[in-house]
Design an enzyme around this catalytic site. Structure first.
Site, PDB file in Angstrom:
ATOM      1  N   LYS A 192       0.833  -1.090  -0.067  1.00  0.00           N
ATOM      2  CA  LYS A 192      -0.119   0.128   0.084  1.00  0.00           C
ATOM      3  C   LYS A 192       0.821   1.185   0.034  1.00  0.00           C
ATOM      4  O   LYS A 192       0.743   2.332  -0.746  1.00  0.00           O
ATOM      5  CB  LYS A 192      -1.018   0.073   1.357  1.00  0.00           C
ATOM      6  CG  LYS A 192      -2.225  -0.854   1.261  1.00  0.00           C
ATOM      7  CD  LYS A 192      -2.849  -0.968   2.359  1.00  0.00           C
ATOM      8  CE  LYS A 192      -3.864  -2.189   2.275  1.00  0.00           C
ATOM      9  NZ  LYS A 192      -4.474  -2.495   3.581  1.00  0.00           N
ATOM     10  N   GLN A 209      -5.134  -1.359   9.680  1.00  0.00           N
ATOM     11  CA  GLN A 209      -4.834  -2.632   9.152  1.00  0.00           C
ATOM     12  C   GLN A 209      -5.284  -3.743  10.091  1.00  0.00           C
ATOM     13  O   GLN A 209      -5.322  -3.691  11.141  1.00  0.00           O
ATOM     14  CB  GLN A 209      -3.366  -2.706   8.882  1.00  0.00           C
ATOM     15  CG  GLN A 209      -3.086  -4.342   8.303  1.00  0.00           C
ATOM     16  CD  GLN A 209      -3.523  -4.471   6.661  1.00  0.00           C
ATOM     17  OE1 GLN A 209      -3.649  -3.469   6.048  1.00  0.00           O
ATOM     18  NE2 GLN A 209      -3.966  -5.562   6.284  1.00  0.00           N
ATOM     19  N   ASP A 257     -11.576   2.568   4.045  1.00  0.00           N
ATOM     20  CA  ASP A 257     -11.941   1.284   3.860  1.00  0.00           C
ATOM     21  C   ASP A 257     -13.297   1.217   3.844  1.00  0.00           C
ATOM     22  O   ASP A 257     -13.838   0.065   3.534  1.00  0.00           O
ATOM     23  CB  ASP A 257     -11.408   0.563   5.283  1.00  0.00           C
ATOM     24  CG  ASP A 257     -10.251  -0.123   5.050  1.00  0.00           C
ATOM     25  OD1 ASP A 257      -9.895  -0.715   4.054  1.00  0.00           O
ATOM     26  OD2 ASP A 257      -9.425  -0.390   6.069  1.00  0.00           O
TER      27      ASP A 257
HETATM   28  N1  GUN Z   1      -6.764  -6.586   6.033  1.00  0.00           N
HETATM   29  C1  GUN Z   1      -6.939  -7.354   4.968  1.00  0.00           C
HETATM   30  N2  GUN Z   1      -7.748  -6.729   4.122  1.00  0.00           N
HETATM   31  C2  GUN Z   1      -7.988  -5.460   4.326  1.00  0.00           C
HETATM   32  C3  GUN Z   1      -8.550  -4.222   4.007  1.00  0.00           C
HETATM   33  O1  GUN Z   1      -9.153  -4.180   3.116  1.00  0.00           O
HETATM   34  N3  GUN Z   1      -8.499  -3.245   4.872  1.00  0.00           N
HETATM   35  C4  GUN Z   1      -8.000  -3.325   6.244  1.00  0.00           C
HETATM   36  N4  GUN Z   1      -8.134  -2.294   7.039  1.00  0.00           N
HETATM   37  N5  GUN Z   1      -7.511  -4.442   6.882  1.00  0.00           N
HETATM   38  C5  GUN Z   1      -7.275  -5.355   5.767  1.00  0.00           C
END
Ligand code: GUN
Length: 296
Positions: free
Chosen positions: A54, A98, A121
């Site tokens: 990311k 996350q 998100d």
């Molecule tokens: N963990 C796995 N996929 C995601 C996601 O799309 N967002 C977040 N915040 N954590 C994750």
């Protein structure tokens, strides 16, 4: 019929290009650089890989990336304080905590402490409610990516029968809301659904998001249907590690009209949509017109 392959890797590259164009314009015309903050608590190896990816892609499209890596033993109060600081930082337009968080932290409490307009998100309860009532919201990245690919392939989805397999808050439920918003007739199927094969056989669009390797065989697929495979499952086959989806690709591709592969389908779209959401959040925060084609 041999299915058309929907190339998520190539599609994600076009989304990132669009995002980069908007970022360049925001910088040149308004002196604003969109910023995305990612908070990682602990050292889960898969999460570390995601967060690194990311951060890298955020910088590649010209945005600022802020990484906050916190110890696994971080208290709820300390994590809430970090989120509060990011909520109040005008250089931060998107915040992502996350998941999963270590067990002693209440995920719902933490997610709902993020300012909804920075919740890239789309997990905050306000955004869930806005999406469910058809109002402008931040939309969860994976379902948004699936929707973009479906719209690109079909144009209008109006009147199509869609079956979403899986009822998670992250994919299944928001995916169903988005398909409903595009006037599909939507069924959410799950582990207790009676006669799942028959339910899936009715679908013009199948979105599989259950996290079970190759659980959907080809004979569940209506001839010519579009199959979107959200699963990313690591399995061992013939002594080798392999990534497979939630659908059995070979047999489903024989009957489907179009299908996303794993890897190279939905996966790359998730981070691309995170970047798109960050640009959208930045435009909204500054009262500017939001980019077209990057939101639901
Ligand atoms: N963990 C796995 N996929 C995601 C996601 O799309 N967002 C977040 N915040 N954590 C994750």
């Amino acid at each position: 019929m041999a299915a058309n392959i929907i190339d998520g890797k190539a599609f994600a590259a076009t989304v990132r290009e669009k995002v980069a164009g908007h970022v360049a314009r925001l910088k040149e015309e308004h002196g604003i650089t969109p910023g995305l903050a990612v908070v990682l608590v602990g050292e889960d190896p898969a999460s570390q890989v995601y967060v690194r990816s990311k951060g890298k892609q955020t910088v590649e499209v010209g945005m600022n990336s802020y990484e906050h890596k916190l110890d696994a033993a971080t208290s709820e109060a300390d994590l809430l304080a970090v989120v509060d600081q990011l909520n109040n930082d005008p250089n931060v337009h998107g915040i992502l905590v996350q998941l999963p968080l270590p067990g002693h932290l209440n995920e719902d409490l933490i997610i709902n402490s993020i300012a909804p307009e920075k919740d890239v998100d789309g997990f905050h309860i306000s955004n869930v409610g806005l999406l469910g009532t058809g109002q402008k919201s931040m939309v969860p990245c994976t379902p948004l990516g699936c929707l973009m690919m479906l719209r690109d392939y079909h144009g209008s989805l109006s009147g199509m029968d869609a079956v979403v397999i899986g009822r998670s808050n992250i994919v299944g439920k928001p995916m169903a809301q988005l398909l409903l918003g595009d006037s599909c007739t939507v069924t959410i199927a799950h582990s207790r659904t009676k006669d799942l094969p028959e339910v899936v056989r009715r679908a013009d669009i199948v979105v599989a998001a259950v996290g079970r390797p190759e659980m959907v065989p080809g004979d569940w697929i209506k001839e010519g249907a579009t199959v979107i495979d959200v699963g990313i499952n690591r399995i061992e086959r013939d002594g080798k590690n392999k990534l497979v989806g939630d659908v059995d690709f070979a047999s489903c591709a024989e009957r489907a009209g179009a299908i996303t592969p794993v890897p190279g389908g939905v996966g790359p779209m998730t981070i691309a949509c995170l970047l798109a959401n960050t640009v959208t959040a930045c435009c909204r925060a500054n009262g500017l017109a939001e980019p077209e084609g990057l939101t639901a």
